[in-house]
Design an enzyme around this catalytic site. Structure first.
Site, mmCIF file in Angstrom:
data_model
loop_
_atom_site.group_PDB
_atom_site.id
_atom_site.type_symbol
_atom_site.label_atom_id
_atom_site.label_comp_id
_atom_site.label_asym_id
_atom_site.label_seq_id
_atom_site.Cartn_x
_atom_site.Cartn_y
_atom_site.Cartn_z
ATOM 1 N N SER A 136 0.864 -1.173 0.000
ATOM 2 C CA SER A 136 0.000 0.000 0.000
ATOM 3 C C SER A 136 0.906 1.230 0.000
ATOM 4 C CB SER A 136 -0.857 -0.035 1.264
ATOM 5 O OG SER A 136 -1.563 1.168 1.413
ATOM 6 N N LYS A 162 -1.215 -0.951 -4.301
ATOM 7 C CA LYS A 162 -2.429 -0.199 -3.925
ATOM 8 C C LYS A 162 -2.026 1.247 -3.691
ATOM 9 C CE LYS A 162 -4.793 0.077 0.510
ATOM 10 N NZ LYS A 162 -5.470 -0.690 1.558
ATOM 11 N N LEU A 163 -2.729 2.164 -4.351
ATOM 12 C CA LEU A 163 -2.421 3.581 -4.201
ATOM 13 C C LEU A 163 -3.467 4.233 -3.314
ATOM 14 C CD1 LEU A 163 -1.882 4.469 -7.985
ATOM 15 C CD2 LEU A 163 -0.141 3.693 -6.345
ATOM 16 N N LYS A 164 -3.002 4.986 -2.332
ATOM 17 C CA LYS A 164 -3.922 5.797 -1.552
ATOM 18 C C LYS A 164 -4.304 6.975 -2.433
ATOM 19 C CE LYS A 164 -3.965 3.792 2.429
ATOM 20 N NZ LYS A 164 -5.250 3.373 2.992
ATOM 21 N N ASN A 191 -10.185 5.641 1.474
ATOM 22 C CA ASN A 191 -10.472 5.853 2.898
ATOM 23 C C ASN A 191 -11.661 6.800 3.100
ATOM 24 O OD1 ASN A 191 -7.119 5.344 3.347
ATOM 25 N ND2 ASN A 191 -8.558 4.297 4.679
ATOM 26 N N GLU A 214 -11.245 0.826 -3.276
ATOM 27 C CA GLU A 214 -11.534 0.485 -1.881
ATOM 28 C C GLU A 214 -12.151 1.669 -1.141
ATOM 29 O OE1 GLU A 214 -8.037 -0.997 0.058
ATOM 30 O OE2 GLU A 214 -9.042 -1.206 1.989
ATOM 31 N N ASP A 239 -13.849 -1.628 3.360
ATOM 32 C CA ASP A 239 -12.919 -1.772 4.488
ATOM 33 C C ASP A 239 -13.632 -1.217 5.736
ATOM 34 O OD1 ASP A 239 -10.880 -1.516 6.354
ATOM 35 O OD2 ASP A 239 -9.631 -0.181 5.182
ATOM 36 N N GLY A 291 -4.075 -4.182 6.164
ATOM 37 C CA GLY A 291 -2.968 -3.922 7.090
ATOM 38 C C GLY A 291 -3.179 -2.585 7.767
#
Ligand code: NPG
Length: 370
Positions: A136, A162-164, A191, A214, A239, A291
């Site tokens: 991530s 995985k890119l934020k 998020n 996500e 999530d 994670g």
């Protein structure tokens, strides 16, 4: 069943190798609450996934400390008999505080399994010896810096990136990474930074052949996630929205997601995480292990969980060195093929190294029966 004699809480801080930025904040140091339980069977360790601030969830390190010390420990230490299996019931009167409960359950499981000479992976039903590792990547200062991070991790062998993301830089950044890496399994994690009204950017991301998007919307919006999922070709993964097996069932039945991220701390413990896995597997929804920048204790638990059969996508189960130069336990090392071994030693399979633990500890409190 055994008798719980003491719970030791510990606040630790370990520097991160590079700052980790998400749409809700930046961390430069990993600060966590650990606990060690003493039972008449022996001892066990647990790590809490909470952060210093209540940004990702309502819980944070100081709240974990208080709820364990003032509300959970007195009940558990007064119980005549206790087991990890019974912990949920014993603490059911406390609403929420899942991360704190999960830490205590992990420590009790570790103690029980060590006494029984069995590994956590076996106890949970792991069928794999190795798990596929993803990584991530936090929000970078610039697109160039992000591209450098991506290619560095791909060179190390990571099997999924995985890119934020956050509104503003999302489409440009994802396009750049996709153009530079046409065949890499790629996903994004918002998020909860978007709303259905500003979902234009999420629709634009549909063009980049992502494995999943996500948690795009706020965690309480299962209905809006279902609307969004109907509009997107890309799978939505949840999530923050999934805090229990019941949440997973609701989300799947509403059509709010096609993939679920499982984090044992977020759902109240490893045993509930297995139930979330079972709900998803019965409905053919793939899951993967999320994670929370875990130290060695928590990382060991994630690797054991990731060995279950429904975990068919690479997890955020990265090598210890992706986060820490010097972890509290022996480090977990990823092989060049991008996989990591499921710990098979007794209990969690790891313990903190005493000197390193002391050096990183800022606060300790020993709780005993009154
Ligand atoms: O590899 O452990 C890891 C980090 C994976 O991105 C990751 N975690 O939102 O899932 C998340 C995010 C996170 C980190 C959330 C820390 C909360 C605290």
């Amino acid at each position: 069943m055994s008798l719980l004699r003491a719970i030791e809480l510990r606040l630790v801080a370990v520097p991160l190798v590079r700052p980790f930025r998400t749409s809700f904040g930046e961390e430069t140091v990993k600060e966590a609450v650990l606990c060690r339980v003493e039972t008449d069977d022996g001892e066990g360790w647990g790590e809490c996934v909470a952060s210093p601030d209540p940004g990702y969830s309502e819980e944070f390190n100081a709240s974990v400390w208080l709820v364990v010390r003032d509300h959970m420990a007195p009940r558990l230490l007064a119980a005549e008999e206790l087991s990890a299996e019974r912990l949920g019931e014993a603490l059911a009167w406390i609403r929420g505080h899942r991360m704190a409960k999960a830490m205590l359950e992990m420590a009790l499981l570790d103690a029980e399994l060590r006494a029984a000479g069995k590994s956590l992976a076996d106890r949970l039903g792991a069928v794999r010896d190795r798990v596929e590792c993803g990584v991530s990547i936090g929000i970078a200062q610039t697109t160039e810096e992000l591209l450098e991070h991506v290619s560095g991790y791909l060179d190390e062998g990571y099997r999924r990136i995985k890119l934020k993301i956050e509104p503003g830089t999302d489409v440009e950044r994802v396009r750049a990474v996709r153009e530079a890496n046409p065949d890499v399994p790629l996903s994004v994690d918002a998020n909860a930074a978007y709303s259905l009204e500003d979902a234009g950017a999420l629709r634009a991301l549909d063009a980049f052949d992502l494995l999943m998007i996500e948690q795009p919307l706020p965690h309480e919006d299962l209905v809006d996630h279902a609307k969004l999922q109907r509009e997107l070709r890309t799978a939505v993964c949840l999530d923050e929205s999934i805090r229990s097996a019941a949440d997973a069932r609701a989300a799947i039945e509403l059509g709010s997601c096609r993939i679920v991220n499982i984090k044992q701390g977020r759902v109240g413990g490893l045993l509930e995480a297995v139930r979330v896995h079972d709900v998803c597997r019965a409905r053919e929804i793939p899951v993967w292990c999320g994670g929370m920048l875990e130290l060695g204790i928590g990382r060991a638990a994630n690797l054991a969980l990731g060995g279950l059969p429904g975990f068919t996508l690479p997890g955020d189960t990265s090598a210890s060195r992706r986060y820490f130069e010097d972890d509290l336990t022996e480090p977990f090392v990823m092989a060049a093929d991008g996989t990591m071994g499921v710990p098979r030693g007794v209990g969690l399979g790891v313990v903190p190294r005493p000197e390193r633990l002391e050096a990183c500890t800022s606060r300790v409190e020993l709780l005993r029966p009154i």
